[in-house]
Design an enzyme around this catalytic site. Structure first.
Site, mmCIF file in Angstrom:
data_model
loop_
_atom_site.group_PDB
_atom_site.id
_atom_site.type_symbol
_atom_site.label_atom_id
_atom_site.label_comp_id
_atom_site.label_asym_id
_atom_site.label_seq_id
_atom_site.Cartn_x
_atom_site.Cartn_y
_atom_site.Cartn_z
ATOM 1 N N HIS A 51 0.755 -0.713 -0.262
ATOM 2 C CA HIS A 51 -0.038 -0.374 0.029
ATOM 3 C C HIS A 51 0.977 1.521 -0.528
ATOM 4 C CE1 HIS A 51 -3.608 -2.446 2.044
ATOM 5 N NE2 HIS A 51 -3.369 -2.694 0.484
ATOM 6 N N LEU A 68 -7.199 -7.286 -29.315
ATOM 7 C CA LEU A 68 -7.424 -7.231 -27.761
ATOM 8 C C LEU A 68 -6.551 -6.607 -26.970
ATOM 9 C CD1 LEU A 68 -11.257 -9.101 -27.702
ATOM 10 C CD2 LEU A 68 -10.644 -6.707 -28.973
ATOM 11 N N GLU A 102 1.289 4.309 1.988
ATOM 12 C CA GLU A 102 1.598 4.570 3.846
ATOM 13 C C GLU A 102 2.598 3.512 3.538
ATOM 14 O OE1 GLU A 102 -3.283 4.541 3.402
ATOM 15 O OE2 GLU A 102 -1.943 3.039 2.251
ATOM 16 N N THR A 143 -17.033 -10.853 -33.418
ATOM 17 C CA THR A 143 -16.413 -9.907 -33.122
ATOM 18 C C THR A 143 -14.787 -10.067 -34.038
ATOM 19 O OG1 THR A 143 -17.878 -7.976 -31.967
ATOM 20 C CG2 THR A 143 -15.513 -7.667 -32.631
ATOM 21 N N ALA A 177 -16.708 2.774 -32.636
ATOM 22 C CA ALA A 177 -16.135 3.647 -33.440
ATOM 23 C C ALA A 177 -16.720 3.975 -34.513
ATOM 24 C CB ALA A 177 -14.495 3.278 -33.895
ATOM 25 N N CYS A 200 -6.620 1.537 5.494
ATOM 26 C CA CYS A 200 -6.951 0.451 6.031
ATOM 27 C C CYS A 200 -6.909 0.138 7.448
ATOM 28 C CB CYS A 200 -6.683 -0.517 5.170
ATOM 29 S SG CYS A 200 -4.598 -1.155 5.328
ATOM 30 N N GLY A 237 -19.687 -5.296 -30.703
ATOM 31 C CA GLY A 237 -20.856 -4.807 -32.166
ATOM 32 C C GLY A 237 -21.978 -3.962 -31.646
#
Length: 366
Positions: A59, A210, A61, A202, A163, A84, A303
């Site tokens: 974290h 991707l 901190e 697709t 798009a 936390c 799509g």
């Protein structure tokens, strides 16, 4: 100058702004944990700083406190989020702050995690650490918008992207409509999300990768999630043949055992999912399952049909519509005017983003 009634000074705002900028820089990279910025000040000088590590640990901190252990005593700690107060995979940050004998802790916003919510201030004050909250809260509310939504609803934060041409058409193939600048912004959206979801249609028509294809950010490519009821995905597609174990998930309802065996041999995780009464998947149930798999932020790149269905079911939290300056006259074009109308209907806010995308336009719905 600050008024006497104001519990924060201009210096407080300056240091918190630095902490917010640290958190923004790591936003989207900290897994299931929020990105937190930490700045530690002593005698009006910054003596340390930290931000939540990639994948969520250590974290902020812990990182900041360990950088300058000898000088931490008596300092002021600025945090974008309530520290936390619970034991998880690491001890509570409140323990570390108490142990370090800091003088003051100023954090911006409460942590919506019920294990911590509004507990840190009580713990710190019991240990005689002056604690304040609420500094630059509007800025941090926006920073933790997705985190707070996920914690409240136990459901993924879902962003859409589409798009189209200037006359609101898309193509049923992999031909680029928008320019290179717009595509880089799309890759940034992939970089910011844990998962990217589309359908087998697709995959079969566009054969997409991707992935995030920005130099230096490739390793932050999202997990690929494919909806494919009858396992019609082409076995020679890029996604199938370049799958990494745990990096591709297919939701299906098929008994094609030979295809299942082949896909598993490629390291693809297959989730056999029940169909609804309409013989189709219940998208909300699929997203809940994805949440339970530990993927809490999802980008949808589908799509027209998938996109319209998700908008109509009010599942999207925000949406990015890229409009090219091109006019499509191709016979295989698909009109998405109804998608645009549905976006305008379902979202209260839209912002025309100035992203210097040459002649392309970007509308952000939220």
């Amino acid at each position: 100058m600050s008024s006497k009634k104001d519990k924060f000074t201009n210096q407080d705002r300056f240091y918190m702004n630095l902490a917010i900028n640290l958190a923004r820089g790591q936003d989207g990279l900290t897994g299931l944990n929020p990105s937190v910025g930490c700045v530690i000040v002593k005698n009006k000088k910054i003596i340390s700083h930290g931000v939540t590590n990639i994948n969520g640990r250590p974290h902020a901190e812990t990182i900041a406190l360990n950088k300058n252990k000898k000088n931490i005593k008596g300092s002021t700690v600025y945090l974008t989020l309530e520290p936390c107060a619970h034991y998880g995979k690491t001890p509570p940050c409140t323990n570390a702050l108490v142990k370090s004998k800091v003088k003051k802790v100023i954090y911006s916003i409460d942590d919506r995690d019920p294990r911590t919510f509004k507990k840190a201030k009580k713990i710190l004050k019991l240990n005689k650490i002056l604690t304040k909250s609420g500094l630059l809260i509007n800025e941090t509310k926006n920073l933790y918008k997705s985190y707070n939504y996920i914690k409240k609803n136990k459901f993924p934060y879902i962003t859409g992207k589409l798009a189209c041409s200037s006359n609101l058409h898309i193509l049923n193939n992999s031909t680029h409509i928008t320019n290179e600048h717009s595509r880089k912004v799309s890759h940034l959206l992939r970089f910011k999300n844990q998962g990217i979801l589309t359908t087998y249609k697709t995959v079969n028509s566009d054969n997409p990768k991707l992935t995030c294809r920005i130099d230096g950010l490739e390793k932050f490519s999202p997990v690929k999630i494919i909806i494919d009821k009858n396992l019609k995905i082409k076995l020679n597609s890029y996604i199938v043949n370049n799958s990494m174990k745990g990096k591709t998930i297919i939701f299906h309802n098929s008994k094609n055992f030979s295809k299942i065996k082949f896909l598993k041999s490629k390291g693809i995780k297959l989730v056999n999912f029940n169909l609804g009464n309409n013989k189709n998947f219940d998208l909300k149930k699929i997203f809940k399952k994805i949440y339970n798999l530990g993927i809490h932020t999802i980008l949808i790149e589908g799509g027209k049909t998938l996109t319209y269905n998700i908008i109509s079911q009010k599942i999207f939290n925000e949406f990015y519509l890229f409009k090219s300056d091109k006019i499509l006259n191709n016979k295989h074009k698909i009109n998405v005017l109804d998608v645009k109308k549905q976006l305008d209907k379902e979202f209260k806010n839209k912002y025309f983003v100035n992203t210097y995308l040459d002649k392309d336009k970007l509308i952000h719905y939220y």
